[in-house]
Design a protein around this motif. Structure first.
Motif, PDB file in Angstrom:
ATOM      1  N   GLY A 194       0.975  -1.198  -0.140  1.00  0.00           N
ATOM      2  CA  GLY A 194       0.047  -0.043  -0.079  1.00  0.00           C
ATOM      3  C   GLY A 194       0.866   1.196  -0.066  1.00  0.00           C
ATOM      4  O   GLY A 194       2.059   1.104  -0.042  1.00  0.00           O
ATOM      5  N   ALA A 195      -0.020   2.268  -0.097  1.00  0.00           N
ATOM      6  CA  ALA A 195       0.802   3.818  -0.189  1.00  0.00           C
ATOM      7  C   ALA A 195       0.656   4.353   1.327  1.00  0.00           C
ATOM      8  O   ALA A 195      -0.223   4.477   1.989  1.00  0.00           O
ATOM      9  CB  ALA A 195       0.173   4.559  -0.814  1.00  0.00           C
ATOM     10  N   ALA A 196       2.056   4.359   1.824  1.00  0.00           N
ATOM     11  CA  ALA A 196       2.174   4.881   3.218  1.00  0.00           C
ATOM     12  C   ALA A 196       2.092   6.288   3.257  1.00  0.00           C
ATOM     13  O   ALA A 196       2.522   6.976   2.086  1.00  0.00           O
ATOM     14  CB  ALA A 196       3.437   4.649   3.666  1.00  0.00           C
ATOM     15  N   GLU A 197       1.411   7.066   4.066  1.00  0.00           N
ATOM     16  CA  GLU A 197       1.336   8.237   4.239  1.00  0.00           C
ATOM     17  C   GLU A 197       1.852   9.002   5.605  1.00  0.00           C
ATOM     18  O   GLU A 197       1.697   8.149   6.740  1.00  0.00           O
ATOM     19  CB  GLU A 197      -0.462   8.772   4.333  1.00  0.00           C
ATOM     20  N   PRO A 198       2.353  10.039   5.643  1.00  0.00           N
ATOM     21  CA  PRO A 198       2.780  10.724   6.867  1.00  0.00           C
ATOM     22  C   PRO A 198       1.776  10.710   8.018  1.00  0.00           C
ATOM     23  O   PRO A 198       0.391  11.057   7.495  1.00  0.00           O
ATOM     24  CB  PRO A 198       3.319  12.088   6.504  1.00  0.00           C
ATOM     25  N   LEU A 199       1.971  10.020   8.911  1.00  0.00           N
ATOM     26  CA  LEU A 199       0.825  10.100  10.189  1.00  0.00           C
ATOM     27  C   LEU A 199       0.317  11.499  10.538  1.00  0.00           C
ATOM     28  O   LEU A 199       1.303  12.029  11.130  1.00  0.00           O
ATOM     29  CB  LEU A 199       1.222   9.144  11.111  1.00  0.00           C
ATOM     30  N   ASP A 200      -0.713  11.941  10.478  1.00  0.00           N
ATOM     31  CA  ASP A 200      -1.304  13.185  11.141  1.00  0.00           C
ATOM     32  C   ASP A 200      -1.824  12.752  12.315  1.00  0.00           C
ATOM     33  O   ASP A 200      -2.940  12.111  12.365  1.00  0.00           O
ATOM     34  CB  ASP A 200      -2.316  13.698  10.273  1.00  0.00           C
ATOM     35  N   PRO A 201      -1.505  12.896  13.520  1.00  0.00           N
ATOM     36  CA  PRO A 201      -2.219  12.624  14.840  1.00  0.00           C
ATOM     37  C   PRO A 201      -3.612  13.326  15.123  1.00  0.00           C
ATOM     38  O   PRO A 201      -4.227  12.558  15.659  1.00  0.00           O
ATOM     39  CB  PRO A 201      -1.385  13.479  15.902  1.00  0.00           C
ATOM     40  N   GLY A 202      -3.925  14.331  14.330  1.00  0.00           N
ATOM     41  CA  GLY A 202      -5.134  14.789  14.489  1.00  0.00           C
ATOM     42  C   GLY A 202      -6.265  13.805  13.817  1.00  0.00           C
ATOM     43  O   GLY A 202      -7.390  14.190  14.124  1.00  0.00           O
ATOM     44  N   ARG A 203      -5.858  13.184  12.911  1.00  0.00           N
ATOM     45  CA  ARG A 203      -6.698  12.083  12.328  1.00  0.00           C
ATOM     46  C   ARG A 203      -7.021  10.581  13.047  1.00  0.00           C
ATOM     47  O   ARG A 203      -7.852   9.855  12.713  1.00  0.00           O
ATOM     48  CB  ARG A 203      -6.228  11.595  10.762  1.00  0.00           C
ATOM     49  N   LEU A 204      -6.216  10.541  14.097  1.00  0.00           N
ATOM     50  CA  LEU A 204      -6.349   9.210  14.893  1.00  0.00           C
ATOM     51  C   LEU A 204      -7.500   9.192  15.749  1.00  0.00           C
ATOM     52  O   LEU A 204      -7.963  10.212  16.208  1.00  0.00           O
ATOM     53  CB  LEU A 204      -5.084   8.977  15.822  1.00  0.00           C
ATOM     54  N   ARG A 205      -8.124   7.876  15.717  1.00  0.00           N
ATOM     55  CA  ARG A 205      -9.171   7.585  16.817  1.00  0.00           C
ATOM     56  C   ARG A 205      -8.780   6.588  17.824  1.00  0.00           C
ATOM     57  O   ARG A 205      -7.739   6.238  17.606  1.00  0.00           O
ATOM     58  CB  ARG A 205     -10.420   7.012  15.973  1.00  0.00           C
ATOM     59  N   ALA A 206      -9.603   6.675  18.699  1.00  0.00           N
ATOM     60  CA  ALA A 206      -9.175   5.670  19.884  1.00  0.00           C
ATOM     61  C   ALA A 206      -8.894   4.100  19.276  1.00  0.00           C
ATOM     62  O   ALA A 206      -9.693   3.636  18.249  1.00  0.00           O
ATOM     63  CB  ALA A 206     -10.327   5.448  21.028  1.00  0.00           C
ATOM     64  N   PRO A 207      -8.154   3.431  19.494  1.00  0.00           N
ATOM     65  CA  PRO A 207      -7.616   2.026  18.770  1.00  0.00           C
ATOM     66  C   PRO A 207      -8.565   0.901  19.443  1.00  0.00           C
ATOM     67  O   PRO A 207      -8.191  -0.106  19.801  1.00  0.00           O
ATOM     68  CB  PRO A 207      -6.169   1.610  19.031  1.00  0.00           C
ATOM     69  N   ALA A 208      -9.971   1.169  19.485  1.00  0.00           N
ATOM     70  CA  ALA A 208     -10.688   0.318  20.024  1.00  0.00           C
ATOM     71  C   ALA A 208     -12.176   0.767  19.583  1.00  0.00           C
ATOM     72  O   ALA A 208     -12.316   2.064  19.387  1.00  0.00           O
ATOM     73  CB  ALA A 208     -10.759   0.271  21.580  1.00  0.00           C
ATOM     74  N   LEU A 209     -13.081  -0.149  19.247  1.00  0.00           N
ATOM     75  CA  LEU A 209     -14.344   0.069  18.866  1.00  0.00           C
ATOM     76  C   LEU A 209     -15.505  -0.630  19.445  1.00  0.00           C
ATOM     77  O   LEU A 209     -15.445  -1.919  19.717  1.00  0.00           O
ATOM     78  CB  LEU A 209     -14.680  -0.170  17.386  1.00  0.00           C
ATOM     79  N   ASN A 210     -16.348   0.320  20.391  1.00  0.00           N
ATOM     80  CA  ASN A 210     -17.415  -0.496  20.941  1.00  0.00           C
ATOM     81  C   ASN A 210     -16.984  -1.846  21.582  1.00  0.00           C
ATOM     82  O   ASN A 210     -17.670  -2.761  21.466  1.00  0.00           O
ATOM     83  CB  ASN A 210     -18.438  -0.617  20.130  1.00  0.00           C
TER      84      ASN A 210
END
Length: 294
Positions: A65-81
């Motif tokens: 895949g195409a790696a992108e620079p990580l923007d911390p503002g786009r991160l969500r909690a690494p858990a769902l419900n």
């Protein structure tokens, strides 16, 4: 493997390299339709359960895949419900000692039963992510009650189960992340005063157990406004991770994607609107969070 949820809960593989921290979207490799709604995203729980079988496909998707620079503002909690958030009380000896003074100050006396290791539940709706503020309830602030930070190692359950033997407990762990157990100091039940919205910040990533290795010697630290408050190694846990998983599963069935907060290190203290928290765990990552009043 270091996993992240970002944007509309896309799944990404995070890597460190010459370009800095990057994320590659591997959502298509899950083999299930992507559901961006965290309330109905069963694909996440299936991923937690089936990760060993999916790992090769996820790694291939990350490589291609195409790696992108990580923007911390786009991160969500690494858990769902998650079906539940299990949390440990009194799991570092120095924290137990400091809680005598905290309870004398905030409760007017020591509740001896609260000085023993045990587990309790937090509301899953208290989860928040790396890009969100910690929001202190206005009525609690107005009442002058202290609200404390607690930075903790968090276990993410993979293959669930009940009555899990201690010597097999790590087989049921998908990986680890960093969490803060934000806590109102009052006479109310633990679950009530720890379950306000945003009182369980989580992130920035989920590091799988095979990537992290031994979780019994990780450094946990937390600064408030640049001043160090908490600094401990997970080897100081009174009840280590395998025993926690086994104990919790003896009273409740652990399901894929469930979270276990392993306990507060010493150095807990009050936070107020305007504070800025920086918490980190070695080999997992850091969270930088603002505090405001709701």
């Amino acid at each position: 493997m270091k996993l992240a949820l970002f944007d509309d809960h896309r799944l990404g593989v995070v890597e460190e390299g010459p370009r800095g921290t990057t994320v590659t979207d591997v959502t298509a490799a899950i083999g299930r339709p992507h559901d961006p709604d965290p309330l109905t995203a069963g694909w996440w729980r299936a991923l937690c359960r089936d990760f060993p079988a999916l790992r090769t496909d996820l790694a291939a998707a990350a490589a291609q895949g195409a790696a992108e620079p990580l923007d911390p503002g786009r991160l969500r909690a690494p858990a769902l419900n998650p079906s539940k958030i299990v949390a440990c009380a009194c799991n570092y000896a120095d924290h137990v000692a400091e809680m005598h003074d905290v309870q004398e100050r905030t409760l007017g006396g020591v509740e001896s039963w609260m000085m023993n290791f045990d587990v309790f539940l937090k509301s899953p709706s208290s989860l928040s992510g790396p890009a969100e503020d910690i929001v202190l309830p206005a009525e609690v602030v107005a009442a002058g009650q202290e609200i404390h930070h607690e930075s903790e190692l968090v276990v993410v359950i993979g293959r669930g189960g009940a009555d899990i033997p201690r010597d097999r407990a790590l087989d049921h762990v998908l990986g680890y992340t960093l969490g803060l157990d934000i806590t109102v100091r009052s006479a109310a039940d633990r679950s009530r005063r720890k379950s306000y919205d945003t009182f369980s910040p989580l992130g920035p990533f989920l590091v799988t157990a095979d990537e992290l290795g031994d979780a019994s010697d990780l450094e946990i630290r937390l600064d408030v406004n640049g001043v160090r408050r908490q600094h401990v190694l997970t080897r100081d846990l009174i009840t280590p991770v395998p025993a926690i998983v086994s104990y919790a599963s003896s009273m409740m069935t652990l399901l894929p994607g469930d979270l276990i907060f392993t306990g507060a290190p010493p150095g807990v203290g009050a936070i107020v609107p305007g504070d800025r928290l920086r918490a980190g765990i070695g080999r997992i990552g850091e969270l930088t969070l603002a505090v405001r009043e709701g």
